[in-house]
Design an enzyme around this catalytic site. Sequence first.
Site, PDB file in Angstrom:
ATOM      1  N   ARG A   1       8.299  -7.943   0.410  1.00 26.56           N
ATOM      2  CA  ARG A   1       9.010  -8.636   1.491  1.00 26.56           C
ATOM      3  C   ARG A   1       9.135 -10.149   1.224  1.00 26.56           C
ATOM      4  O   ARG A   1      10.071 -10.785   1.687  1.00 26.56           O
ATOM      5  CB  ARG A   1       8.357  -8.342   2.840  1.00 26.56           C
TER       6      ARG A   1
ATOM      7  N   ASP B   1       6.617  -6.642  10.116  1.00 23.68           N
ATOM      8  CA  ASP B   1       7.185  -6.584   8.763  1.00 23.68           C
ATOM      9  C   ASP B   1       8.438  -7.459   8.612  1.00 23.68           C
ATOM     10  O   ASP B   1       8.942  -7.650   7.508  1.00 23.68           O
ATOM     11  CB  ASP B   1       7.542  -5.136   8.397  1.00 23.68           C
TER      12      ASP B   1
ATOM     13  N   ARG C   1      -7.309  -4.773   0.439  1.00 23.20           N
ATOM     14  CA  ARG C   1      -7.012  -4.686   1.883  1.00 23.20           C
ATOM     15  C   ARG C   1      -8.104  -3.921   2.635  1.00 23.20           C
ATOM     16  O   ARG C   1      -8.721  -3.009   2.096  1.00 23.20           O
ATOM     17  CB  ARG C   1      -5.629  -4.047   2.083  1.00 23.20           C
TER      18      ARG C   1
ATOM     19  N   LYS D   1      10.780   3.884   6.149  1.00 25.11           N
ATOM     20  CA  LYS D   1       9.574   4.191   5.378  1.00 25.11           C
ATOM     21  C   LYS D   1       8.471   4.762   6.295  1.00 25.11           C
ATOM     22  O   LYS D   1       7.824   5.739   5.943  1.00 25.11           O
ATOM     23  CB  LYS D   1       9.119   2.870   4.732  1.00 25.11           C
ATOM     24  N   SER D   2       8.281   4.154   7.446  1.00 22.07           N
ATOM     25  CA  SER D   2       7.217   4.619   8.351  1.00 22.07           C
ATOM     26  C   SER D   2       7.459   6.052   8.798  1.00 22.07           C
ATOM     27  O   SER D   2       6.535   6.871   8.856  1.00 22.07           O
ATOM     28  CB  SER D   2       7.146   3.717   9.595  1.00 22.07           C
TER      29      SER D   2
ATOM     30  N   SER E   1      -2.651  -2.048  15.350  1.00 22.14           N
ATOM     31  CA  SER E   1      -2.289  -1.424  14.079  1.00 22.14           C
ATOM     32  C   SER E   1      -1.845   0.024  14.279  1.00 22.14           C
ATOM     33  O   SER E   1      -2.631   0.875  14.694  1.00 22.14           O
ATOM     34  CB  SER E   1      -3.485  -1.464  13.112  1.00 22.14           C
TER      35      SER E   1
HETATM   36  C1  S3P Z   1       3.105   0.645   9.384  1.00 21.55           C
HETATM   37  C2  S3P Z   1       2.437  -0.180  10.244  1.00 21.55           C
HETATM   38  C3  S3P Z   1       2.299  -1.626  10.039  1.00 21.55           C
HETATM   39  C4  S3P Z   1       3.306  -2.141   9.017  1.00 21.55           C
HETATM   40  C5  S3P Z   1       3.386  -1.268   7.809  1.00 21.55           C
HETATM   41  C6  S3P Z   1       3.790   0.139   8.181  1.00 21.55           C
HETATM   42  C7  S3P Z   1       3.141   2.084   9.679  1.00 21.55           C
HETATM   43  O1  S3P Z   1       0.986  -1.903   9.598  1.00 21.55           O
HETATM   44  O2  S3P Z   1       2.991  -3.460   8.646  1.00 21.55           O
HETATM   45  O3  S3P Z   1       4.345  -1.787   6.892  1.00 21.55           O
HETATM   46  O4  S3P Z   1       3.982   2.803   9.117  1.00 21.55           O
HETATM   47  O5  S3P Z   1       2.317   2.518  10.504  1.00 21.55           O
HETATM   48  P1  S3P Z   1      -0.227  -2.083  10.663  1.00 21.55           P
HETATM   49  O6  S3P Z   1      -0.127  -0.953  11.590  1.00 21.55           O
HETATM   50  O7  S3P Z   1      -1.493  -2.061   9.887  1.00 21.55           O
HETATM   51  O8  S3P Z   1       0.048  -3.401  11.300  1.00 21.55           O
END
Ligand code: S3P
Length: 433
Positions: free
Chosen positions: A392, A319, A125, A21-22, A168
């Site tokens: 999750r 995650d 959020r 996904k990322s 983050s």
């Molecule tokens: C992600 C970063 C993470 C993760 C999220 C996806 C990303 O969040 O928890 O599911 O794709 O950059 P944070 O960077 O805010 O911790």
Amino acid sequence: MDKIIEGKRSVQGVISVPGDKSIAHRALILSSIASGVSRVKGLSTAADVQSTLQALGDIGISIKKDSEFTLVHGVGIEGFEQKRGKDEAEIDCGNSATTVRLLIGLLSGAQIRARLFGDASLSSRPMMRIVSPLKSAGAYIGSIDGHLPVVLSGGRLKAFQYRVPVPSAQVKSSLMLASLFIDGTSCVEETASTRDHTERMLGLMDGGIQVEKFDLGKRIFIKGRKPLSCLDISIPGDISSAVFFIVSALISSSSKLEIRDVLLNPTRSHILDILKRMGGKIEVEVTQKKGEPVGNIFVESSKLRATEIEGWEVPFIIDEIPALAVASLFSEGSTSIRGAAELRIKESDRIKGIVAMVKSFGGEIQELEDGFIINGKGYFHTTEVESLHDHRIAMAASVLALAVNGKTLVKDAECVDVSFPGFYDLLEASTSM
Ligand code: S3P
């Protein structure tokens, strides 16, 4: 939709999971500002990824699919900026924090006027972590106390230097995207390592990026306004999805599973190191090293022992913690996770969600402000468990339910589609009594 899961089942076979996904979010976004047509294979149909796809379409980017590829018609940095003359774009980011945070950076950089909103979870959020550095760099951004909806109304950004105060990847990536439009060199610094897909992808696309590492952190220098070359990539399976099957195989008897073509980027695969140090029988066969490392994962039923998770490890497994909590319920001793307060501001308060889920099955868990301690005991009872509409938590509860004799009800289980459409079909197909 509530889901009934019948345990006790073992897990067997050869499976694959949806594309990461990322990487998908980044591939779509960066391709849209590259010059020419990018080809992306293995794009997940997860709702979060669809939010990014839809948002880019709303801004006027043409994205087409054939049976194998997603084709993104990139318009270049300047072509993207030309979208700024249009009416304010209304962008629904659904449940996806990655979509909204990355887009706030991208659109602020390009000075595109937009109003971004999302569902109830996303609206709760924090966005100030993105809004505040972008405003300091010159963006005009309005929000309600740092929450959605966020309204972008232009403002020319100047090159900036910013140390990200929370670990983050979303904040880091958002600022990196903004800097692609800025004259001069900007610097984004992180003091704790987080997933590095944006850095890797920009490298592949000849983006003006230079990385300087120090201790656990890095400084990322980005020379703005450099044309990006197109992408031609195949997205590997999402390890954050695979982990639910890995844990399921570890904790159930007579299990033997192979998961093919999974992302093994070290900023994401640390969960495998942790499960191995807990005694998990896990083997990895690396099949691709270039770009993003990829491989096949082999897992067998294992006798697990507890572990202590240290603060530096948390961003690498952020995650995977709901799945790890399930593994620790079947481990000898007490597993502790600290330094994970970020979990409280995910799709739900995941510390509370994990604690409630574990207690609902009769497990022993102590809530901490920044984590929890679990006493592994290995036997649990069936229950009716809340997913809190958090994908999750729903998947972790389902995996735990598979290892418990009898029928468990997981409430509002359709939320798994946010990251893992087909999760329940795959669970059904790969498990047996
Ligand atoms: C992600 C970063 C993470 C993760 C999220 C996806 C990303 O969040 O928890 O599911 O794709 O950059 P944070 O960077 O805010 O911790």
